[in-house]
Scaffold this motif. Structure first.
Motif, short mmCIF file in Angstrom:
data_model
loop_
_atom_site.label_atom_id
_atom_site.label_comp_id
_atom_site.label_asym_id
_atom_site.label_seq_id
_atom_site.Cartn_x
_atom_site.Cartn_y
_atom_site.Cartn_z
N THR A 1 -46.20 -18.29 -13.84
CA THR A 1 -47.64 -18.07 -13.67
C THR A 1 -48.38 -19.41 -13.72
O THR A 1 -49.27 -19.69 -12.91
N GLN A 2 -47.99 -20.28 -14.68
CA GLN A 2 -48.60 -21.61 -14.78
C GLN A 2 -48.34 -22.42 -13.52
O GLN A 2 -49.23 -23.08 -12.99
N GLY A 59 -50.47 -21.14 -10.81
CA GLY A 59 -51.86 -21.54 -11.06
C GLY A 59 -52.09 -23.01 -10.73
O GLY A 59 -53.07 -23.36 -10.06
N LEU A 98 -56.43 -15.69 -12.58
CA LEU A 98 -55.24 -15.68 -13.44
C LEU A 98 -54.44 -14.40 -13.26
O LEU A 98 -53.21 -14.42 -13.22
N GLN A 99 -55.15 -13.26 -13.14
CA GLN A 99 -54.42 -12.00 -12.99
C GLN A 99 -53.61 -11.97 -11.70
O GLN A 99 -52.51 -11.43 -11.66
#
Lengths: 222, 222
Positions: free
Chosen positions: B138-139, B142, B156-157
């Motif tokens: 996820t990071q 992102g 973020l979701q």
């Protein structure tokens, strides 16, 4: 009074009520955590009647897996119109999948979580359903490839690998969507479509990802 | 003689041999199918010594899960160079993942198959590792999004959903690659990279898949 009630209701209806109650209980508590008492209570019948109809806890769990697996594969198949273009077929298949798993969270928990984590013979039941879906998606990808790539066909093994990736992504995302507040089915399907299509779409048109610095990414032979 | 042998070898070395034997046995036979006799035989030690070192079958299985989970996450993290462009980071992460799972098929079977299908407390151990990998991905997504999309950031979701999809796809493909003859790690990583990147890449650059006939695909608000 139980007797009277039992005579009024056809066996098929009563059996469906028992399976509904069982799917809900197994989906939330797992196979070992679920009690036949709770299932009978929830179905509004006596425990002996559950055993009379469904035989044993093991058979009841197996019946739940089979019913939910058949419902899920039927929903996905019904969602896909083979006369549409490949991206539209994929979108409709994903939308049907995420809509069904969102509307049947206990059924999805039985298939994806409980049946797979309870050991045999249950894991094999789910494995058979998964194989059916992977085969269906492999065919869809193969058809799309034949339609899109005029130069060379996607090898069957590559189509099978892409189908495994897509099915794994969908399973993972459905489990996440069902446990994350505020993720409607349409949004989850849209996320996976955006993730998958431009990638799959690029492959279909013979445009794979191009590595920087000639990193020798293997492309399967056509 | 056993006594002499035991004195010659440091405890850490002997324990590693026991864990190697246990991973191999649990990976192939499952938790319930594996016997402590077989594990001790394979490690070349007595069964009481296994119990002395690792305490119980449950603790031994937990130790296997923890060791294999730590090795897998370390391999993926070590494979990713955060100074490289996002697609290159993804490629190297995937290559590290598929190389590690191909080189440690029994360890991967313990994590992906056996630990998840044996119930608690083992499923929770694997779940914790999976969460760590999903958070890492996820990071990564992102960061890539911030680098690629000058107009607006990926919510973020949405990054978390894409990470779930990618991790699910990788898990599914690794299981398939390890049970399908003639699929080297580099090919499996290349398949997923091609599948994922143009799609993720399109998203990063603000080019989502465009539906035909204005089918109202939701794009998460930025």
């Amino acid at each position: 009074m139980g007797e009277v009630k039992s005579k009024r209701m056809p066996r098929a209806v009563r059996e469906r009520q028992m399976l509904d109650a069982a799917v809900r209980t197994f989906g939330r508590r797992g196979y070992r955590g679920a009690s036949m008492d709770e299932i009978a209570d929830l179905a509004g019948v006596s425990k002996p009647l559950v055993y009379l109809y469904l035989n044993s806890k093991e058979d009841l769990f197996t019946a739940c897996i089979r019913r939910e697996a058949a419902a899920l594969t039927a929903a996905v198949r019904a969602g896909v119109d083979p006369t549409l273009p490949a991206d539209r077929q994929l979108w409709e298949g994903l939308l049907a999948f995420f809509t069904h798993t969102a509307e049947n969270p206990d059924g999805w928990a039985v298939l994806h979580l409980q049946a797979r984590t309870t050991g045999e013979p249950f894991a094999a039941e789910v494995h058979a359903m998964r194989e059916e879906i992977v085969t269906f998606v492999t065919q869809l990808i193969g058809d799309a490839s034949r339609a899109g790539r005029r130069d060379r066909e996607l090898p069957l093994q590559e189509a099978a690998a892409l189908a495994e990736a897509l099915v794994g992504a969908a399973e993972s995302l459905a489990a996440w969507a069902n446990t994350t507040p505020g993720v409607p089915a349409r949004q989850a399907a849209g996320t996976l479509m955006n993730f998958a299509w431009a990638g799959l779409g690029g492959l279909m048109e013979g445009r794979p990802w191009t590595p920087p610095e000639r990193a020798q990414i293997p492309v399967a032979a056509g």
